[in-house]
Design a protein around this motif. Sequence first.
Motif, PDB file in Angstrom:
ATOM      1  N   MET A 105      13.726 -28.508   9.300  1.00 21.92           N
ATOM      2  CA  MET A 105      14.401 -27.762   8.265  1.00 21.92           C
ATOM      3  C   MET A 105      13.634 -26.477   8.016  1.00 21.92           C
ATOM      4  O   MET A 105      12.425 -26.490   7.831  1.00 21.92           O
ATOM      5  N   GLY A 106      14.345 -25.341   7.988  1.00 17.34           N
ATOM      6  CA  GLY A 106      13.729 -24.056   7.724  1.00 17.34           C
ATOM      7  C   GLY A 106      13.617 -23.791   6.235  1.00 17.34           C
ATOM      8  O   GLY A 106      14.419 -24.274   5.438  1.00 17.34           O
ATOM      9  N   HIS A 107      12.600 -23.026   5.856  1.00 19.27           N
ATOM     10  CA  HIS A 107      12.363 -22.729   4.452  1.00 19.27           C
ATOM     11  C   HIS A 107      11.849 -21.295   4.335  1.00 19.27           C
ATOM     12  O   HIS A 107      10.911 -20.911   5.023  1.00 19.27           O
ATOM     13  N   ILE A 108      12.473 -20.508   3.448  1.00 20.26           N
ATOM     14  CA  ILE A 108      12.088 -19.118   3.229  1.00 20.26           C
ATOM     15  C   ILE A 108      12.100 -18.861   1.722  1.00 20.26           C
ATOM     16  O   ILE A 108      12.949 -19.387   0.999  1.00 20.26           O
ATOM     17  N   LYS A 109      11.167 -18.017   1.261  1.00 20.08           N
ATOM     18  CA  LYS A 109      11.074 -17.737  -0.165  1.00 20.08           C
ATOM     19  C   LYS A 109      10.691 -16.268  -0.377  1.00 20.08           C
ATOM     20  O   LYS A 109       9.808 -15.754   0.299  1.00 20.08           O
ATOM     21  N   TYR A 110      11.390 -15.595  -1.309  1.00 20.17           N
ATOM     22  CA  TYR A 110      11.091 -14.220  -1.704  1.00 20.17           C
ATOM     23  C   TYR A 110      11.064 -14.155  -3.220  1.00 20.17           C
ATOM     24  O   TYR A 110      11.778 -14.889  -3.889  1.00 20.17           O
ATOM     25  N   ALA A 111      10.274 -13.239  -3.749  1.00 20.71           N
ATOM     26  CA  ALA A 111      10.261 -12.999  -5.188  1.00 20.71           C
ATOM     27  C   ALA A 111      10.363 -11.500  -5.434  1.00 20.71           C
ATOM     28  O   ALA A 111       9.848 -10.705  -4.647  1.00 20.71           O
ATOM     29  N   SER A 112      11.034 -11.139  -6.515  1.00 26.33           N
ATOM     30  CA  SER A 112      11.167  -9.723  -6.846  1.00 26.33           C
ATOM     31  C   SER A 112      11.254  -9.546  -8.356  1.00 26.33           C
ATOM     32  O   SER A 112      11.544 -10.483  -9.099  1.00 26.33           O
ATOM     33  N   ASP A 113      11.021  -8.333  -8.778  1.00 22.54           N
ATOM     34  CA  ASP A 113      11.073  -7.935 -10.176  1.00 22.54           C
ATOM     35  C   ASP A 113      12.458  -7.347 -10.443  1.00 22.54           C
ATOM     36  O   ASP A 113      12.930  -6.501  -9.692  1.00 22.54           O
ATOM     37  N   VAL A 114      13.135  -7.818 -11.494  1.00 25.52           N
ATOM     38  CA  VAL A 114      14.479  -7.355 -11.826  1.00 25.52           C
ATOM     39  C   VAL A 114      14.437  -6.627 -13.164  1.00 25.52           C
ATOM     40  O   VAL A 114      13.839  -7.122 -14.122  1.00 25.52           O
ATOM     41  N   GLY A 115      15.092  -5.491 -13.236  1.00 20.40           N
ATOM     42  CA  GLY A 115      15.118  -4.687 -14.454  1.00 20.40           C
ATOM     43  C   GLY A 115      16.163  -5.160 -15.446  1.00 20.40           C
ATOM     44  O   GLY A 115      17.002  -4.368 -15.884  1.00 20.40           O
ATOM     45  N   ALA A 116      16.109  -6.436 -15.800  1.00 25.63           N
ATOM     46  CA  ALA A 116      17.023  -7.009 -16.796  1.00 25.63           C
ATOM     47  C   ALA A 116      16.386  -8.277 -17.351  1.00 25.63           C
ATOM     48  O   ALA A 116      15.649  -8.960 -16.644  1.00 25.63           O
ATOM     49  N   PRO A 117      16.680  -8.612 -18.604  1.00 24.00           N
ATOM     50  CA  PRO A 117      16.158  -9.868 -19.158  1.00 24.00           C
ATOM     51  C   PRO A 117      16.738 -11.086 -18.430  1.00 24.00           C
ATOM     52  O   PRO A 117      17.797 -11.007 -17.798  1.00 24.00           O
ATOM     53  N   VAL A 118      16.058 -12.205 -18.532  1.00 25.71           N
ATOM     54  CA  VAL A 118      16.483 -13.439 -17.870  1.00 25.71           C
ATOM     55  C   VAL A 118      17.909 -13.811 -18.237  1.00 25.71           C
ATOM     56  O   VAL A 118      18.700 -14.197 -17.373  1.00 25.71           O
ATOM     57  N   GLU A 119      18.266 -13.693 -19.504  1.00 22.94           N
ATOM     58  CA  GLU A 119      19.597 -14.090 -19.955  1.00 22.94           C
ATOM     59  C   GLU A 119      20.693 -13.287 -19.249  1.00 22.94           C
ATOM     60  O   GLU A 119      21.723 -13.827 -18.867  1.00 22.94           O
ATOM     61  N   VAL A 120      20.464 -11.991 -19.077  1.00 21.78           N
ATOM     62  CA  VAL A 120      21.443 -11.135 -18.411  1.00 21.78           C
ATOM     63  C   VAL A 120      21.511 -11.473 -16.927  1.00 21.78           C
ATOM     64  O   VAL A 120      22.594 -11.609 -16.354  1.00 21.78           O
ATOM     65  N   ALA A 121      20.351 -11.627 -16.299  1.00 28.21           N
ATOM     66  CA  ALA A 121      20.301 -11.941 -14.870  1.00 28.21           C
ATOM     67  C   ALA A 121      20.997 -13.270 -14.588  1.00 28.21           C
ATOM     68  O   ALA A 121      21.785 -13.387 -13.644  1.00 28.21           O
ATOM     69  N   PHE A 122      20.736 -14.266 -15.412  1.00 30.93           N
ATOM     70  CA  PHE A 122      21.340 -15.577 -15.198  1.00 30.93           C
ATOM     71  C   PHE A 122      22.844 -15.524 -15.455  1.00 30.93           C
ATOM     72  O   PHE A 122      23.623 -16.107 -14.693  1.00 30.93           O
ATOM     73  N   THR A 123      23.272 -14.842 -16.504  1.00 28.01           N
ATOM     74  CA  THR A 123      24.698 -14.741 -16.829  1.00 28.01           C
ATOM     75  C   THR A 123      25.469 -14.123 -15.672  1.00 28.01           C
ATOM     76  O   THR A 123      26.544 -14.595 -15.302  1.00 28.01           O
ATOM     77  N   TYR A 124      24.926 -13.072 -15.081  1.00 29.07           N
ATOM     78  CA  TYR A 124      25.592 -12.435 -13.945  1.00 29.07           C
ATOM     79  C   TYR A 124      25.679 -13.397 -12.759  1.00 29.07           C
ATOM     80  O   TYR A 124      26.731 -13.564 -12.154  1.00 29.07           O
ATOM     81  N   THR A 125      24.576 -14.042 -12.440  1.00 32.70           N
ATOM     82  CA  THR A 125      24.521 -14.942 -11.286  1.00 32.70           C
ATOM     83  C   THR A 125      25.402 -16.166 -11.477  1.00 32.70           C
ATOM     84  O   THR A 125      25.983 -16.673 -10.524  1.00 32.70           O
ATOM     85  N   ASP A 126      25.533 -16.622 -12.699  1.00 35.23           N
ATOM     86  CA  ASP A 126      26.295 -17.831 -13.014  1.00 35.23           C
ATOM     87  C   ASP A 126      27.806 -17.616 -12.936  1.00 35.23           C
ATOM     88  O   ASP A 126      28.563 -18.572 -12.867  1.00 35.23           O
ATOM     89  N   ASN A 127      28.262 -16.385 -12.929  1.00 27.78           N
ATOM     90  CA  ASN A 127      29.693 -16.098 -12.896  1.00 27.78           C
ATOM     91  C   ASN A 127      30.193 -16.104 -11.449  1.00 27.78           C
ATOM     92  O   ASN A 127      29.824 -15.238 -10.653  1.00 27.78           O
ATOM     93  N   ARG A 164      20.156  -5.551  -7.277  1.00 32.58           N
ATOM     94  CA  ARG A 164      20.893  -4.318  -7.586  1.00 32.58           C
ATOM     95  C   ARG A 164      22.064  -4.580  -8.527  1.00 32.58           C
ATOM     96  O   ARG A 164      22.299  -3.839  -9.485  1.00 32.58           O
ATOM     97  N   GLU A 165      22.827  -5.621  -8.217  1.00 32.86           N
ATOM     98  CA  GLU A 165      24.009  -5.948  -9.028  1.00 32.86           C
ATOM     99  C   GLU A 165      23.623  -6.329 -10.454  1.00 32.86           C
ATOM    100  O   GLU A 165      24.294  -5.930 -11.410  1.00 32.86           O
ATOM    101  N   ILE A 166      22.552  -7.109 -10.614  1.00 35.90           N
ATOM    102  CA  ILE A 166      22.097  -7.500 -11.959  1.00 35.90           C
ATOM    103  C   ILE A 166      21.688  -6.265 -12.749  1.00 35.90           C
ATOM    104  O   ILE A 166      22.056  -6.114 -13.920  1.00 35.90           O
ATOM    105  N   GLU A 167      20.927  -5.377 -12.129  1.00 34.28           N
ATOM    106  CA  GLU A 167      20.473  -4.178 -12.829  1.00 34.28           C
ATOM    107  C   GLU A 167      21.639  -3.273 -13.205  1.00 34.28           C
ATOM    108  O   GLU A 167      21.672  -2.715 -14.299  1.00 34.28           O
ATOM    109  N   GLU A 168      22.618  -3.160 -12.324  1.00 33.20           N
ATOM    110  CA  GLU A 168      23.807  -2.370 -12.640  1.00 33.20           C
ATOM    111  C   GLU A 168      24.609  -3.024 -13.763  1.00 33.20           C
ATOM    112  O   GLU A 168      25.100  -2.361 -14.674  1.00 33.20           O
TER     113      GLU A 168
END
Length: 156
Positions: free
Chosen positions: A1-23, A141-145
């Motif tokens: 099984m392959g496994h890959i992981k990345y981390a990045s800084d997003v210019g939005a609070p957690v609540e906004v980032a999660f709300t966008y991703t959850d839709n 990009r989408e979360i920040e926009e």
Amino acid sequence: MGHIKYASDVGAPVEVAFTYTDNHLFVPNWMFGIVSFEPTGELDRGLGATFAAAVRLGLWRQTVTCEITEYRRNAVIGYTLRGRLTWTLTLRFDPLGYGRSALTSETEYSPPRGFAGRLCVGPVDSAAKSALRRTETQLRREIEEFHVTDLVGRIA
């Protein structure tokens, strides 16, 4: 099984980032290769929600099933796509303060089986890394926009 992981800084609070991703309506905007993402059950978000996802990668087209297999509001959302291959995408959101959050994108996938599958391990790993990087970059990009528009209050 392959496994890959990345981390990045997003210019939005957690609540906004999660709300966008959850839709689910926004998933084709950020998930690499997904051209449509439609609910197939009663739930359209949260643990156990299922979707029909149309995948298009070059000339290859397929409809796969997707299920939300991990879900903690404003913390983590995990998508498991099942078709010829099984691919799990887990997105974790952590607050950084000052209206910023850390997005950790992690994927696990099963490489093709058999002798031909063993020959394709390198190209499959390379393609998976590229797909996760594109997904993570586009989602950021989408979360920040989304955060700078007035849509935030209307969708949550």
